[in-house]
Design an enzyme around this catalytic site. Sequence first.
Site, mmCIF file in Angstrom:
data_model
loop_
_atom_site.group_PDB
_atom_site.id
_atom_site.type_symbol
_atom_site.label_atom_id
_atom_site.label_comp_id
_atom_site.label_asym_id
_atom_site.label_seq_id
_atom_site.Cartn_x
_atom_site.Cartn_y
_atom_site.Cartn_z
ATOM 1 N N ASP A 290 54.716 49.209 -37.689
ATOM 2 C CA ASP A 290 54.990 50.649 -37.824
ATOM 3 C C ASP A 290 53.815 51.348 -38.517
ATOM 4 O O ASP A 290 53.351 52.400 -38.076
ATOM 5 C CB ASP A 290 56.312 50.897 -38.573
ATOM 6 C CG ASP A 290 56.400 50.186 -39.911
ATOM 7 O OD1 ASP A 290 55.604 49.261 -40.174
ATOM 8 O OD2 ASP A 290 57.278 50.561 -40.721
ATOM 9 N N LYS B 56 56.170 42.590 -37.846
ATOM 10 C CA LYS B 56 57.098 43.128 -38.840
ATOM 11 C C LYS B 56 57.585 41.962 -39.697
ATOM 12 O O LYS B 56 58.762 41.570 -39.652
ATOM 13 C CB LYS B 56 58.276 43.830 -38.145
ATOM 14 C CG LYS B 56 57.926 45.192 -37.568
ATOM 15 C CD LYS B 56 57.796 46.298 -38.611
ATOM 16 C CE LYS B 56 59.150 46.708 -39.156
ATOM 17 N NZ LYS B 56 59.012 47.749 -40.228
ATOM 18 N N ASP C 250 50.232 51.916 -25.479
ATOM 19 C CA ASP C 250 50.431 53.282 -24.973
ATOM 20 C C ASP C 250 49.944 54.306 -26.000
ATOM 21 O O ASP C 250 49.359 55.335 -25.646
ATOM 22 C CB ASP C 250 51.909 53.553 -24.651
ATOM 23 C CG ASP C 250 52.255 53.275 -23.183
ATOM 24 O OD1 ASP C 250 51.558 52.452 -22.566
ATOM 25 O OD2 ASP C 250 53.211 53.880 -22.659
ATOM 26 N N ASP D 236 53.156 46.453 -26.157
ATOM 27 C CA ASP D 236 53.514 47.444 -25.142
ATOM 28 C C ASP D 236 53.452 48.842 -25.752
ATOM 29 O O ASP D 236 52.859 49.769 -25.192
ATOM 30 C CB ASP D 236 54.928 47.143 -24.633
ATOM 31 C CG ASP D 236 55.372 48.101 -23.542
ATOM 32 O OD1 ASP D 236 54.548 48.389 -22.655
ATOM 33 O OD2 ASP D 236 56.523 48.565 -23.582
ATOM 34 N N TYR E 58 60.578 40.011 -24.274
ATOM 35 C CA TYR E 58 60.576 40.203 -22.820
ATOM 36 C C TYR E 58 61.201 39.017 -22.087
ATOM 37 O O TYR E 58 61.656 39.168 -20.960
ATOM 38 C CB TYR E 58 59.145 40.408 -22.309
ATOM 39 C CG TYR E 58 58.665 41.830 -22.373
ATOM 40 C CD1 TYR E 58 58.494 42.466 -23.603
ATOM 41 C CD2 TYR E 58 58.377 42.543 -21.221
ATOM 42 C CE1 TYR E 58 58.048 43.772 -23.663
ATOM 43 C CE2 TYR E 58 57.928 43.853 -21.277
ATOM 44 C CZ TYR E 58 57.771 44.460 -22.498
ATOM 45 O OH TYR E 58 57.334 45.748 -22.548
HETATM 46 C C1 IPM Z 1 53.200 47.678 -19.255
HETATM 47 C C2 IPM Z 1 54.460 48.222 -18.651
HETATM 48 C C3 IPM Z 1 55.383 47.050 -18.334
HETATM 49 C C4 IPM Z 1 55.767 46.419 -19.635
HETATM 50 C C5 IPM Z 1 56.617 47.414 -17.496
HETATM 51 C C6 IPM Z 1 56.262 48.100 -16.204
HETATM 52 C C7 IPM Z 1 57.460 46.189 -17.226
HETATM 53 O O1 IPM Z 1 55.028 49.162 -19.490
HETATM 54 O O2 IPM Z 1 52.522 46.861 -18.598
HETATM 55 O O3 IPM Z 1 52.862 48.065 -20.371
HETATM 56 O O4 IPM Z 1 56.723 46.853 -20.316
HETATM 57 O O5 IPM Z 1 55.100 45.442 -20.012
HETATM 58 MG MG MG Z 2 53.857 49.629 -21.214
#
Ligand code: IPM
Ligand code: MG
Length: 371
Positions: free
Chosen positions: A227, A194, A255, A251, A143
């Site tokens: 993975d 990884k 999710d 990240d 990032y």
């Molecule tokens: C998160 C989001 C952010 C990230 C974006 C909005 C920059 O997806 O907080 O997980 O990628 O970190």
């Molecule tokens: Mg995210």
Amino acid sequence: MSSNKKLMVLAGDGIGPEVMAATLKVADWFARHRSLNFDITEGLVGGAAYDAKGVPLTDETLADAMAADATLFGAVGGPQYDDLPFEVKPERGLLALRKEMDLFANLRPAMVFPALVSSSTLKPEVVSGLNIMIVRELTGGVYFAEPRGRETLADGTVRAFDTNMYTPPEIERIGRVAFDLARKRQGRVVSAEKANVMHSGVLWREVMTALHQAEGDGVTLEHMYADNCAMQLVRAPKQFDVLVTDNLFGDILSDTAAMLTGSLGMLPSASLGAPDETTGKRFALYEPVHGSAPDIAGKGLANPLAELLSFSMMLRYSFDQGDDADLIEQAVEKALSGELRTGDIMADGFTQTGTDGMIDQVINSLDELAR
Ligand code: IPM
Ligand code: MG
């Protein structure tokens, strides 16, 4: 002199302002019933800041956030900003807050509320009772690391590149956070990288192993390729207690973990800095894991519970109000058994409601629990 807590509110874009307004109704409930008062400063971030000021975060707003005891964040982004130059994209506002306040430790709890077991796309027996804490490194890795960018080669070919880079201190400090959290939980840490293909992954594994040997009392450490970890998260998620990983894998894996719980609309997060050595003050920003959800923005349909649970994490981690945080979580659980639900967690036998209906049901539950 007021001893009120100083709260910076950055609602942002899309559904951010709606879920924020709903959450502040609960803050108001705490002011009335628990004498828990906040001095609130509001600011613009993301596309909202870009529209008004031409940048996704102004220096003044950053300074206000740094002066506050904690920042409550909504969401940023939207399709109308997709073609903006990289430096002024809404997401840069959030990334700048993370970087400038050195919020390196991102805590993303994935918990399945009993009332939502059947909302998950996974089988109830796979997810019921699930309680994972994802600890994502938030200020390093791909990032932020340099070099990054885009260039045109001599033959006219365009090349774009990013760098994944970590140093031992960056890995140690996030590892320590994971170990400390694990000691208060089931004592099991899985570290994902990884190491089979990335130098930064090899270093990550070495540093975690050494840290565990030096400071890992009471905690077990298992290494997993990222993975495989993604696969294990959907195959048998209850094997995880604390999962520590880098910025990009965090990240993605967070999710994935979010959907185990039934809806991204339920997941809060805390982003914490290191406590200041003299004052003990630690920068902190709390935000829902869901984004700005442009498809439903402005319609009053969004689930406000991830924002509310982020507020609850703030009470726990910034203000040491664990009892009040527990009360919010109990109220959410109770409200989920009520008649009304937002669309993302709708199920047979419930009536669909919107943001306000959902939060009012939580406030009714708070009233009942506080009786
Ligand atoms: C998160 C989001 C952010 C990230 C974006 C909005 C920059 O997806 O907080 O997980 O990628 O970190
Ligand atoms: Mg995210």
